[in-house]
Scaffold this motif. Structure first.
Motif, PDB file in Angstrom:
ATOM      1  N   ASP A 168       0.967  -0.830  -0.149  1.00  0.00           N
ATOM      2  CA  ASP A 168       0.229  -0.062   0.108  1.00  0.00           C
ATOM      3  C   ASP A 168       1.083   1.220  -0.132  1.00  0.00           C
ATOM      4  N   MET A 169       0.654   1.816  -1.353  1.00  0.00           N
ATOM      5  CA  MET A 169       2.000   3.057  -1.013  1.00  0.00           C
ATOM      6  C   MET A 169       2.014   3.670  -2.466  1.00  0.00           C
ATOM      7  N   PRO A 170       0.065   4.019  -2.453  1.00  0.00           N
ATOM      8  CA  PRO A 170      -0.389   5.184  -4.076  1.00  0.00           C
ATOM      9  C   PRO A 170       0.037   6.426  -3.743  1.00  0.00           C
ATOM     10  N   TRP A 171       0.665   6.831  -2.226  1.00  0.00           N
ATOM     11  CA  TRP A 171       0.868   8.735  -2.728  1.00  0.00           C
ATOM     12  C   TRP A 171       1.965   8.865  -3.125  1.00  0.00           C
ATOM     13  N   THR A 172       3.347   7.324  -2.691  1.00  0.00           N
ATOM     14  CA  THR A 172       4.485   8.000  -2.693  1.00  0.00           C
ATOM     15  C   THR A 172       5.192   7.066  -4.263  1.00  0.00           C
ATOM     16  N   HIS A 173       4.488   6.064  -4.443  1.00  0.00           N
ATOM     17  CA  HIS A 173       5.215   4.840  -5.295  1.00  0.00           C
ATOM     18  C   HIS A 173       4.771   4.475  -6.587  1.00  0.00           C
ATOM     19  N   SER A 174       2.885   5.194  -6.328  1.00  0.00           N
ATOM     20  CA  SER A 174       2.189   5.565  -8.148  1.00  0.00           C
ATOM     21  C   SER A 174       3.019   6.213  -9.139  1.00  0.00           C
ATOM     22  N   LEU A 175       2.846   6.094 -10.126  1.00  0.00           N
ATOM     23  CA  LEU A 175       3.686   6.272 -11.373  1.00  0.00           C
ATOM     24  C   LEU A 175       3.554   8.117 -11.421  1.00  0.00           C
ATOM     25  N   TRP A 194      -1.532   3.196 -11.352  1.00  0.00           N
ATOM     26  CA  TRP A 194      -2.306   4.706 -10.817  1.00  0.00           C
ATOM     27  C   TRP A 194      -2.507   4.030  -9.503  1.00  0.00           C
ATOM     28  N   PRO A 195      -2.803   5.451  -8.258  1.00  0.00           N
ATOM     29  CA  PRO A 195      -3.462   4.915  -7.625  1.00  0.00           C
ATOM     30  C   PRO A 195      -4.711   4.513  -7.552  1.00  0.00           C
ATOM     31  N   GLY A 196      -4.691   3.247  -7.004  1.00  0.00           N
ATOM     32  CA  GLY A 196      -6.042   1.838  -7.173  1.00  0.00           C
ATOM     33  C   GLY A 196      -5.690   1.146  -8.605  1.00  0.00           C
ATOM     34  N   GLY A 197      -4.271   1.379  -9.349  1.00  0.00           N
ATOM     35  CA  GLY A 197      -4.401   0.644 -10.568  1.00  0.00           C
ATOM     36  C   GLY A 197      -4.103  -0.470 -10.983  1.00  0.00           C
ATOM     37  N   PRO A 198      -3.367  -1.246 -11.771  1.00  0.00           N
ATOM     38  CA  PRO A 198      -2.013  -2.332 -11.451  1.00  0.00           C
ATOM     39  C   PRO A 198      -0.793  -2.559 -11.183  1.00  0.00           C
ATOM     40  N   ASN A 199      -0.208  -3.072 -10.117  1.00  0.00           N
ATOM     41  CA  ASN A 199       1.206  -2.816  -9.751  1.00  0.00           C
ATOM     42  C   ASN A 199       2.182  -3.678 -11.208  1.00  0.00           C
ATOM     43  N   VAL A 200       3.337  -2.613 -11.245  1.00  0.00           N
ATOM     44  CA  VAL A 200       3.798  -3.522 -11.567  1.00  0.00           C
ATOM     45  C   VAL A 200       5.726  -3.378 -10.859  1.00  0.00           C
ATOM     46  N   GLY A 201       6.942  -4.346 -11.145  1.00  0.00           N
ATOM     47  CA  GLY A 201       7.624  -4.158 -10.957  1.00  0.00           C
ATOM     48  C   GLY A 201       8.126  -5.504 -11.550  1.00  0.00           C
ATOM     49  N   LEU A 202       9.252  -4.768 -11.805  1.00  0.00           N
ATOM     50  CA  LEU A 202      10.088  -6.498 -13.144  1.00  0.00           C
ATOM     51  C   LEU A 202      10.779  -7.863 -11.615  1.00  0.00           C
ATOM     52  N   GLY A 203      11.144  -7.558 -10.562  1.00  0.00           N
ATOM     53  CA  GLY A 203      11.083  -7.975 -10.120  1.00  0.00           C
ATOM     54  C   GLY A 203      12.615  -9.371  -9.520  1.00  0.00           C
TER      55      GLY A 203
END
Ligand code: ZN
Length: 218
Positions: free
Chosen positions: A61-68, A118-127
């Motif tokens: 849960d980090m929509p306010w800092t780490h969403s695009l 985007w806040p609430g949108g799909p999460n991404v990351g290559l891992g």
């Protein structure tokens, strides 16, 4: 990604020496500085699972800092602060803003999918965190490469190389300490946020020392 982010600050300093190093060091981690403040205040949430490879963090849960879009907003905010509060020239302020934004694509490389598009949108990351050895190599490699560019730029500017090299060594030591520090499992407590925030602020303070113009020796 932890100390690898500081590679961007070094590259930025090499191309724009008018931007203070403390500003660039804070800029490259601004999104995480805000994140640790939001962990302390309970605005964002994370938990630790020490069995995970690479980083034990589950950043659910980090929509306010780490969403695009928010990462972009933090960048614009930082550039405006650089112009109007720090009174930096326009080009240096743009570099500060770009440095803030660099945090997101670098996190995207290493994070497991936890960065919201985007806040609430799909999460991404290559891992890349799932492969700790190449991940560490990437962070230290970025530091070495950009650190070399920074040292070269300092030499051209008639500045001593050793404060930059000492800062690089400090960051590598910090990465090793962070790697060896056990994280208790479960919800990330406010105290952890305080520790993490303190580390970011101390690094920015130490970065400031590298700008200090002592007695010229050459
Ligand atoms: Zn981050």
């Amino acid at each position: 990604m932890f100390v690898g982010h500081y590679a961007v600050a070094m590259a930025a300093k090499a191309v724009e020496p008018k931007a203070p190093m403390w500003t660039l060091a804070a800029a490259t981690q601004l999104v995480d500085i805000a994140w640790s403040a939001f962990i302390i205040t309970g605005v964002e949430h994370a938990r630790a699972e020490p069995s995970l490879p690479g980083s034990p963090l589950v950043l659910y849960d980090m929509p306010w800092t780490h969403s695009l879009p928010l990462a972009f907003a933090w960048s614009v905010g930082a550039a405006l602060l650089a112009v109007f509060v720090l009174r930096l020239p326009a080009r240096a302020s743009l570099v500060v803003g770009a440095t803030v934004f660099s945090h997101w694509p670098l996190d995207w490389l290493v994070h497991r999918p936890d960065l919201p598009l985007w806040p609430g949108g799909p999460n991404v990351g290559l891992g890349l965190w799932n492969y700790p050895a190449p991940e560490q190599a990437l962070e230290v490699g970025l530091l070495a490469l950009c650190g070399a560019a920074w040292v070269a730029a300092r030499k051209q500017d008639g500045r001593l190389a050793w404060p930059a090299i000492a800062f690089l060594g400090f960051l590598v030591a910090l990465q090793i300490v962070a790697m060896l520090s056990p994280q208790p499992p479960g919800e990330l407590a406010a105290e952890s946020g305080v520790t993490i925030l303190a580390v970011y602020l101390i690094v920015a303070a130490i970065a400031a020392l590298t700008d200090f113009r002592g007695k010229r020796t050459a």
